[in-house]
Design a protein around this motif. Structure first.
Motif, PDB file in Angstrom:
ATOM      1  N   TYR A   1       0.898  -1.383   0.026  1.00 59.06           N
ATOM      2  CA  TYR A   1       0.099   0.131  -0.031  1.00 59.06           C
ATOM      3  C   TYR A   1       0.764   1.309  -0.048  1.00 59.06           C
ATOM      4  O   TYR A   1       0.552   2.316  -0.874  1.00 59.06           O
ATOM      5  CB  TYR A   1      -0.828   0.037   1.197  1.00 59.06           C
ATOM      6  N   ARG A   2       1.929   1.294   0.862  1.00 52.38           N
ATOM      7  CA  ARG A   2       2.943   2.142   0.835  1.00 52.38           C
ATOM      8  C   ARG A   2       3.683   2.475  -0.748  1.00 52.38           C
ATOM      9  O   ARG A   2       3.872   3.523  -1.036  1.00 52.38           O
ATOM     10  CB  ARG A   2       4.041   2.213   1.875  1.00 52.38           C
TER      11      ARG A   2
ATOM     12  N   ALA B   1       2.174   1.744  -3.286  1.00 53.51           N
ATOM     13  CA  ALA B   1       1.033   2.517  -4.180  1.00 53.51           C
ATOM     14  C   ALA B   1       1.121   3.953  -3.945  1.00 53.51           C
ATOM     15  O   ALA B   1       1.021   4.640  -4.776  1.00 53.51           O
ATOM     16  CB  ALA B   1      -0.314   1.913  -3.924  1.00 53.51           C
ATOM     17  N   ASP B   2       1.165   4.346  -2.595  1.00 58.67           N
ATOM     18  CA  ASP B   2       1.095   5.759  -2.039  1.00 58.67           C
ATOM     19  C   ASP B   2       2.438   6.201  -2.752  1.00 58.67           C
ATOM     20  O   ASP B   2       2.327   7.340  -3.138  1.00 58.67           O
ATOM     21  CB  ASP B   2       1.493   5.689  -0.623  1.00 58.67           C
TER      22      ASP B   2
ATOM     23  N   GLY C   1       1.961   7.106  -6.451  1.00 54.69           N
ATOM     24  CA  GLY C   1       1.463   8.280  -6.675  1.00 54.69           C
ATOM     25  C   GLY C   1       2.103   9.603  -6.222  1.00 54.69           C
ATOM     26  O   GLY C   1       1.974  10.393  -7.135  1.00 54.69           O
ATOM     27  N   THR C   2       2.758   9.621  -5.140  1.00 55.03           N
ATOM     28  CA  THR C   2       3.127  10.690  -4.868  1.00 55.03           C
ATOM     29  C   THR C   2       4.716  11.115  -5.808  1.00 55.03           C
ATOM     30  O   THR C   2       4.918  12.435  -5.998  1.00 55.03           O
ATOM     31  CB  THR C   2       4.218  10.482  -3.369  1.00 55.03           C
TER      32      THR C   2
ATOM     33  N   ARG D   1       4.205  10.514  -8.858  1.00 49.87           N
ATOM     34  CA  ARG D   1       3.385  10.841  -9.975  1.00 49.87           C
ATOM     35  C   ARG D   1       3.825   9.607 -11.087  1.00 49.87           C
ATOM     36  O   ARG D   1       3.987  10.186 -12.536  1.00 49.87           O
ATOM     37  CB  ARG D   1       3.606  12.303 -10.351  1.00 49.87           C
ATOM     38  N   LEU D   2       3.880   8.661 -10.882  1.00 49.25           N
ATOM     39  CA  LEU D   2       4.219   7.475 -11.815  1.00 49.25           C
ATOM     40  C   LEU D   2       2.733   7.185 -12.225  1.00 49.25           C
ATOM     41  O   LEU D   2       1.932   6.583 -11.521  1.00 49.25           O
ATOM     42  CB  LEU D   2       4.595   6.347 -11.140  1.00 49.25           C
ATOM     43  N   HIS D   3       2.552   7.494 -13.645  1.00 49.88           N
ATOM     44  CA  HIS D   3       1.278   7.004 -14.081  1.00 49.88           C
ATOM     45  C   HIS D   3       1.207   5.674 -14.553  1.00 49.88           C
ATOM     46  O   HIS D   3       2.255   5.279 -15.304  1.00 49.88           O
ATOM     47  CB  HIS D   3       0.950   7.965 -15.351  1.00 49.88           C
ATOM     48  N   TYR D   4       0.442   4.964 -14.060  1.00 51.42           N
ATOM     49  CA  TYR D   4      -0.118   3.725 -14.581  1.00 51.42           C
ATOM     50  C   TYR D   4      -1.499   3.271 -14.569  1.00 51.42           C
ATOM     51  O   TYR D   4      -2.213   4.382 -14.477  1.00 51.42           O
ATOM     52  CB  TYR D   4       0.625   2.531 -13.577  1.00 51.42           C
ATOM     53  N   ALA D   5      -1.881   2.221 -15.207  1.00 53.62           N
ATOM     54  CA  ALA D   5      -2.922   1.895 -15.641  1.00 53.62           C
ATOM     55  C   ALA D   5      -4.063   2.037 -14.575  1.00 53.62           C
ATOM     56  O   ALA D   5      -3.583   1.561 -13.315  1.00 53.62           O
ATOM     57  CB  ALA D   5      -3.269   0.400 -16.310  1.00 53.62           C
ATOM     58  N   PRO D   6      -5.171   2.903 -14.949  1.00 55.01           N
ATOM     59  CA  PRO D   6      -6.182   3.071 -13.455  1.00 55.01           C
ATOM     60  C   PRO D   6      -7.071   1.914 -13.401  1.00 55.01           C
ATOM     61  O   PRO D   6      -8.221   2.093 -12.630  1.00 55.01           O
ATOM     62  CB  PRO D   6      -6.918   4.306 -14.037  1.00 55.01           C
TER      63      PRO D   6
ATOM     64  N   MET E   1      -6.720  -1.141 -11.698  1.00 49.73           N
ATOM     65  CA  MET E   1      -6.769  -1.581 -10.311  1.00 49.73           C
ATOM     66  C   MET E   1      -7.449  -0.866  -9.367  1.00 49.73           C
ATOM     67  O   MET E   1      -7.155   0.345  -9.232  1.00 49.73           O
ATOM     68  CB  MET E   1      -5.313  -1.883 -10.031  1.00 49.73           C
TER      69      MET E   1
ATOM     70  N   PRO F   1      -7.720  -0.671  -5.353  1.00 52.90           N
ATOM     71  CA  PRO F   1      -7.274  -1.172  -4.306  1.00 52.90           C
ATOM     72  C   PRO F   1      -8.274  -1.284  -2.988  1.00 52.90           C
ATOM     73  O   PRO F   1      -8.972  -0.562  -2.789  1.00 52.90           O
ATOM     74  CB  PRO F   1      -6.339   0.023  -4.072  1.00 52.90           C
TER      75      PRO F   1
ATOM     76  N   HIS G   1      -2.652   6.666   5.596  1.00 51.17           N
ATOM     77  CA  HIS G   1      -1.310   6.840   6.400  1.00 51.17           C
ATOM     78  C   HIS G   1      -1.228   8.422   6.481  1.00 51.17           C
ATOM     79  O   HIS G   1      -0.406   8.721   7.458  1.00 51.17           O
ATOM     80  CB  HIS G   1      -0.112   6.350   5.450  1.00 51.17           C
TER      81      HIS G   1
ATOM     82  N   ASN H   1      -8.698   6.586  -0.783  1.00 50.63           N
ATOM     83  CA  ASN H   1      -7.563   7.192  -1.128  1.00 50.63           C
ATOM     84  C   ASN H   1      -7.490   7.534  -2.666  1.00 50.63           C
ATOM     85  O   ASN H   1      -6.993   6.913  -3.437  1.00 50.63           O
ATOM     86  CB  ASN H   1      -6.330   6.414  -0.705  1.00 50.63           C
TER      87      ASN H   1
ATOM     88  N   ARG I   1      -6.215  10.192  -3.775  1.00 50.87           N
ATOM     89  CA  ARG I   1      -4.886  11.124  -4.358  1.00 50.87           C
ATOM     90  C   ARG I   1      -3.837  10.409  -4.720  1.00 50.87           C
ATOM     91  O   ARG I   1      -3.801   9.885  -6.011  1.00 50.87           O
ATOM     92  CB  ARG I   1      -4.829  11.748  -3.366  1.00 50.87           C
ATOM     93  N   GLU I   2      -3.290   9.390  -3.714  1.00 47.43           N
ATOM     94  CA  GLU I   2      -2.085   8.882  -4.153  1.00 47.43           C
ATOM     95  C   GLU I   2      -2.586   7.777  -5.165  1.00 47.43           C
ATOM     96  O   GLU I   2      -1.705   7.519  -5.810  1.00 47.43           O
ATOM     97  CB  GLU I   2      -1.261   8.376  -2.954  1.00 47.43           C
ATOM     98  N   LEU I   3      -3.586   7.082  -4.694  1.00 45.88           N
ATOM     99  CA  LEU I   3      -3.822   5.697  -5.538  1.00 45.88           C
ATOM    100  C   LEU I   3      -4.869   5.925  -6.863  1.00 45.88           C
ATOM    101  O   LEU I   3      -5.226   5.204  -7.335  1.00 45.88           O
ATOM    102  CB  LEU I   3      -4.439   4.825  -4.643  1.00 45.88           C
TER     103      LEU I   3
ATOM    104  N   TRP J   1      -2.990  11.051  -8.520  1.00 48.41           N
ATOM    105  CA  TRP J   1      -2.022  11.326  -8.924  1.00 48.41           C
ATOM    106  C   TRP J   1      -1.407  10.146  -9.522  1.00 48.41           C
ATOM    107  O   TRP J   1       0.049  10.107 -10.151  1.00 48.41           O
ATOM    108  CB  TRP J   1      -1.111  11.170  -7.400  1.00 48.41           C
ATOM    109  N   ALA J   2      -2.033   9.005 -10.051  1.00 49.69           N
ATOM    110  CA  ALA J   2      -1.347   7.930 -10.894  1.00 49.69           C
ATOM    111  C   ALA J   2      -1.864   8.012 -12.193  1.00 49.69           C
ATOM    112  O   ALA J   2      -1.396   6.924 -12.821  1.00 49.69           O
ATOM    113  CB  ALA J   2      -1.821   6.471  -9.792  1.00 49.69           C
ATOM    114  N   THR J   3      -2.773   8.771 -12.664  1.00 47.52           N
ATOM    115  CA  THR J   3      -3.100   8.805 -13.914  1.00 47.52           C
ATOM    116  C   THR J   3      -3.370  10.259 -14.427  1.00 47.52           C
ATOM    117  O   THR J   3      -3.588  11.211 -13.341  1.00 47.52           O
ATOM    118  CB  THR J   3      -4.350   7.882 -14.180  1.00 47.52           C
TER     119      THR J   3
ATOM    120  N   LYS K   1     -12.976   5.324 -11.096  1.00 49.52           N
ATOM    121  CA  LYS K   1     -12.097   4.941 -10.061  1.00 49.52           C
ATOM    122  C   LYS K   1     -12.405   5.390  -8.587  1.00 49.52           C
ATOM    123  O   LYS K   1     -12.571   4.603  -7.865  1.00 49.52           O
ATOM    124  CB  LYS K   1     -10.555   4.756 -10.477  1.00 49.52           C
TER     125      LYS K   1
ATOM    126  N   ILE L   1     -16.382  -1.879  -4.369  1.00 52.97           N
ATOM    127  CA  ILE L   1     -15.689  -1.433  -5.445  1.00 52.97           C
ATOM    128  C   ILE L   1     -15.835  -1.888  -6.871  1.00 52.97           C
ATOM    129  O   ILE L   1     -15.312  -1.112  -7.871  1.00 52.97           O
ATOM    130  CB  ILE L   1     -14.153  -1.940  -5.006  1.00 52.97           C
TER     131      ILE L   1
END
Lengths: 166, 666
Positions: free
Chosen positions: A19-20, A22-23, A26-27, A29-34, A36, A38, B73, B97, B99-101, B104-106, B115, B652
């Motif tokens: 989970y960390r 994944a955090d 995000g922090t 700003r690694l863009h990956y397929a949306p 999943m 969680p 967290h 979450n 934001r991070e998940l 910020w990820a797309t 999502k 979900i």
């Protein structure tokens, strides 16, 4: 929804490493397929087979379990229990007619945002190639009765309703 | 079910709102059954945002809260606090979450919004099944256990003892001091190790706040942060410490000489009754049963006959000592790499190939040769080759850099030049890693002293001569990567700069304390950057080379740092723990015992009489592995119950479930 098929993956992420990770992804700003979605668990060892099957039954095309690297588990060795279950569960879903690639396990430490992001990307690609799971047709045989894959032993317990106590 | 859920969607400035359509998500959430109110707001974590939630809880009678914002967290504590202030149990709050998940990820806005909805729906379905829980408060016992009496343990013990707290310092060997006591000079300042170490050892021995348990090992650790019960085995030393004055007559009179593999690294001897070195703390000798003539043959007793205080007691037994502590510092140190694992370097086969530890003892004024550098035949070498990275930076042995070998190898080169000015010294290195304070300067100084530096990993050390020059020498075969050619360098003595590796029994020790180990076997810290001293077990800290290779200054800093962390805990007095624990329903338990061996903390006991298992709540860490394994579903993991997680899976996947239903009815 767009015309192209987008698989839905349920991701069970352990609280301490994945989970960390994944955090962190995000922090950073690694863009990956949306694709999943969680769900946080304290340890990958908490992921019981029922949860995985439930996700498939409710329409997920894939399930990703992510935990700490062997030897780095916050709870010493919960992830090794996960590994044991994972191997068995893979065989079980194959018998149900579900492609084993639909269930994946990845070790991602809290510093490995890239590992997690890549695992999601890779799995999304694989599932795009496989197409939708279609639980009803694949596992229930369209008429609501369990249908095992050709040649595989029949597994009835799987289609039985889940016990829903706390 | 008639819960009233409040859903709060945070913009986080533009962090979330820039990608997720927050207004649409809020509107959509508001339409869901059980949702009493859904709002979006610029910064939910601000005091105004929190006020909003608190006001709604009070005025709208919310019974559940979902906050869709950043990582739990980051702000779970914050929003639990808001709930608590408004009179709602903090565990009735769930975060999504987004934001991070998500945001910020797309940068796919449509997918991110979809999502976010799924994650929020999952959180809503989950929170409906949440149960109010209470945090667990435990008091902290002010005593501390420190395991390992090297410089890390010594430093930690003195820091805590000086702060007024009681310390139990457990050391396996007969004396504290650790590896540092074996060293001659320390780089880069070249001050004598004993001169700076032994005063601290004496302080430990005399400190009223330190109970020193030397020649002892921790047998068992039970309990949890603040309340550990420790059992220590004090090995029989056959010397009564009440009577012994440490005069040393027994050592003098003992007729049995033994090669000392530990302190003298196999190049010196001790007696069967011995202290590892004269400045040992405590000062009491121990009898090595395996080598004692009396224990092996039934007669001798020379030590007993000559002891002026009648302190020798052959009847002594191991003693078990039990005490309570609140915190534990593990500082068990390292083992030097075993050079026999690299047979082509000839250690153990070629007489004048020695390890760096042996050279430390040889060059030490109080060592077996009185500080003289000597070959096996008793003459000084005319040339010495020092091979770096023995067992380090090599995928066949240890992949990591041992961090101290470059510097001590340079120190050796300096010491050889100093003691034997006519001898040639060659250092064989891959890279020189001199990154510490004043290290680079030391490297330059040693080079200026006329030491030959040859860059390349040594292929072989052999005594098979090819030319007359090589006769009777040890030949070091190396590819010199700066000259780009193979070279054969004949020398009289070869020193293998062995690396640092985890203690042989590091994994057993890890199991004893419930610690994690990395691939090599070093103990893992809670966070490699921000929490390098705490382990994954609350209340257990690590310091020094048991965590990874490190030099003396860092080891000392870690020892002091761990002590400061413990002092902070003691000052706090109590610690609050999350009530995430497993519980077995005795009505449901079939007594199959599957869970018993799964628990990494041995927190599950089996009641033979009632044929059921029970979780000892104080020991349970809440991982949920037993919950997942129970075939009768008799185990509940608080806050991660089966019902909560199943509901979250349903939520979900709300959109694909709908699609399936449509398909089924078609």
């Amino acid at each position: 929804m767009s015309a192209t098929y987008e698989p839905v993956i349920v991701g069970f992420l352990c609280n301490w490493c994945s989970y960390r990770a994944a955090d962190l992804a995000g922090t950073a700003r690694l863009h990956y397929a949306p694709n999943m979605r969680p769900i946080r668990v304290m340890c990958s060892g908490r992921v019981e087979p029922d949860l995985v099957l439930k996700a498939f039954r409710e329409g997920a095309d894939g399930v990703l379990i992510a935990g700490c690297h062997p030897g780095e588990c916050h709870y010493i060795e919960g992830n090794l229990k996960t590994l044991r279950r994972y191997v068995l569960l893979k065989r079980l879903i194959r018998q149900m007619g579900i492609e084993p690639e639909r269930l994946q396990l990845v070790w991602a430490s809290a510093s490995e945002g890239t590992v997690l992001a890549e695992a999601v990307n890779r799995m999304t690609e694989q599932l795009r190639a496989l197409g939708p799971l279609r639980w009803r047709q694949t596992v229930l045989g369209g008429d609501g009765r369990p249908a095992a894959a050709a040649g595989a032993p029949k597994v009835e317990a799987v289609a039985a309703p889940m016990t829903e106590e706390a | 079910m008639s819960e009233r859920v409040g859903v709060y969607i945070c913009h986080c400035g533009t962090n979330i709102a820039g990608v997720v359509n927050v207004e649409e998500v809020a509107h959509w959430s508001g339409e869901l059954p059980e949702v009493a109110i859904a709002r979006d707001y610029k910064f939910m974590c601000s005091s105004l945002g929190q006020d909003l939630i608190e006001k709604d809880i009070k005025e709208l009678g919310l019974t559940r809260v979902v906050v869709a914002a950043c990582s739990p967290h980051m702000h779970e504590k914050t929003f639990r606090g808001s709930a608590q202030r408004a009179g709602l149990n903090p565990f009735l709050v769930e975060m999504a979450n987004i934001r991070e998940l998500d945001a910020w990820a797309t940068d796919d806005k449509e997918a991110a919004t979809q999502k976010a909805k799924a994650m929020i729906r999952g959180a809503i379905e989950r929170v409906l099944f949440h149960e109010p829980l209470e945090m667990i408060t435990v008091t902290i016992n002010p005593n501390t256990l420190i395991v390992g009496g090297g410089i890390a343990g010594i430093t930690a013990a003195l820091e805590l003892a000086n702060a007024g707290y009681h310390v139990y310092l457990v050391e396996r060997e007969p004396s504290i001091g650790g590896h540092m006591a074996q060293l001659d000079k320390t780089f880069p300042t070249l001050d004598c190790a004993a001169c700076i170490l032994t005063p601290r050892m004496v302080d430990v021995g005399q400190h009223p706040n330190i109970t020193l348990l030397a020649y002892s090992e921790v047998e068992a650790v039970e309990g949890y942060v603040g309340n550990f019960t420790v059992t220590v085995r004090k090995k029989a030393s056959y010397v009564n410490e009440e009577l012994c004055t440490g005069c040393g007559i027994c050592e003098e009179k003992c007729p049995k000489k033994v090669v000392d593999q530990v302190f003298e690294a196999g190049i010196g001897t001790r007696k069967a009754v011995y202290r590892p070195f004269p400045q040992a703390v405590p000062k009491y000798p121990v009898i090595d049963r395996e080598n004692c003539i009396y224990f092996q043959k039934g007669k001798c007793k020379a030590c007993q006959i000559f002891c002026p205080t009648n302190a020798i007691d052959f009847e002594q037994q191991d003693r078990m000592i039990q005490f309570e502590v609140g915190n534990i510092i593990v500082a068990t140190g390292y083992d030097p790499f075993d050079a026999t694992r690299i047979p082509h370097y000839g250690f153990g086969r070629l007489p004048n190939v020695i390890t760096s530890v042996q050279f430390e003892r040889m060059v030490n004024a109080s060592g077996p040769t009185g500080g003289r550098i000597l070959l096996k035949d008793g003459t000084p070498p005319k040339s010495v080759g020092i091979i770096h990275c023995v067992g380090s930076r090599d995928e066949n042995y240890n992949e990591y850099c041992s961090r101290v070998c470059c510097m001590y190898s340079l120190k050796f080169a300096h010491l050889v030049r100093e003691r034997l000015p006519d001898a040639e010294v060659y250092n064989f290195y891959i890279d020189i890693r001199a990154s510490g304070k004043r290290y680079e300067e030391f490297y330059h100084r040693v080079m200026m002293e006329g030491v030959n530096m040859i860059r390349g990993r040594v292929a072989e050390v052999t005594d098979v001569a090819r030319t007359a020059d090589e006769e009777g020498k040890l030949i070091i075969q190396v590819y010199d990567t700066l000259l780009g050619e193979q070279r054969r360098i004949p020398v009289d003595m070869v020193i293998l700069s062995v690396g640092v590796q985890p203690r042989k029994d590091a994994r057993q020790v890890a199991q004893l304390f419930g610690l994690g180990c990395d691939f090599a076997g070093f103990f893992t810290e809670r966070h490699p950057k921000l929490d390098p001293l705490l382990t994954m077990v609350e209340g257990i800290y690590i310091a020094g080379a048991c965590q990874g290779p490190m030099a003396i200054p860092e080891t000392v800093a870690q020892g002091a740092g761990a002590a400061a962390r413990v002092a902070g805990m003691i000052g706090q007095g109590t610690v609050v723990m999350e009530p995430i624990k497993a519980h077995i329903d005795p009505e449901q338990c079939s007594g199959c015992r599957i869970c018993n061996n799964l628990c990494p903390y041995k927190a599950i006991v089996y009641h033979e009489d009632r044929k059921i298992s029970e979780v000892i709540s104080a020991l349970c860490q809440g991982c949920g592995t037993c919950v997942a394994a129970c075939p009768s579903a008799a185990i509940t993991g608080a806050h991660f119950t089966r019902r909560q997680l199943m509901a979250q899976v349903e939520g979900i996947l709300w959109d694909v479930r709908q699609a399936m239903e449509v398909e089924a009815s078609a």
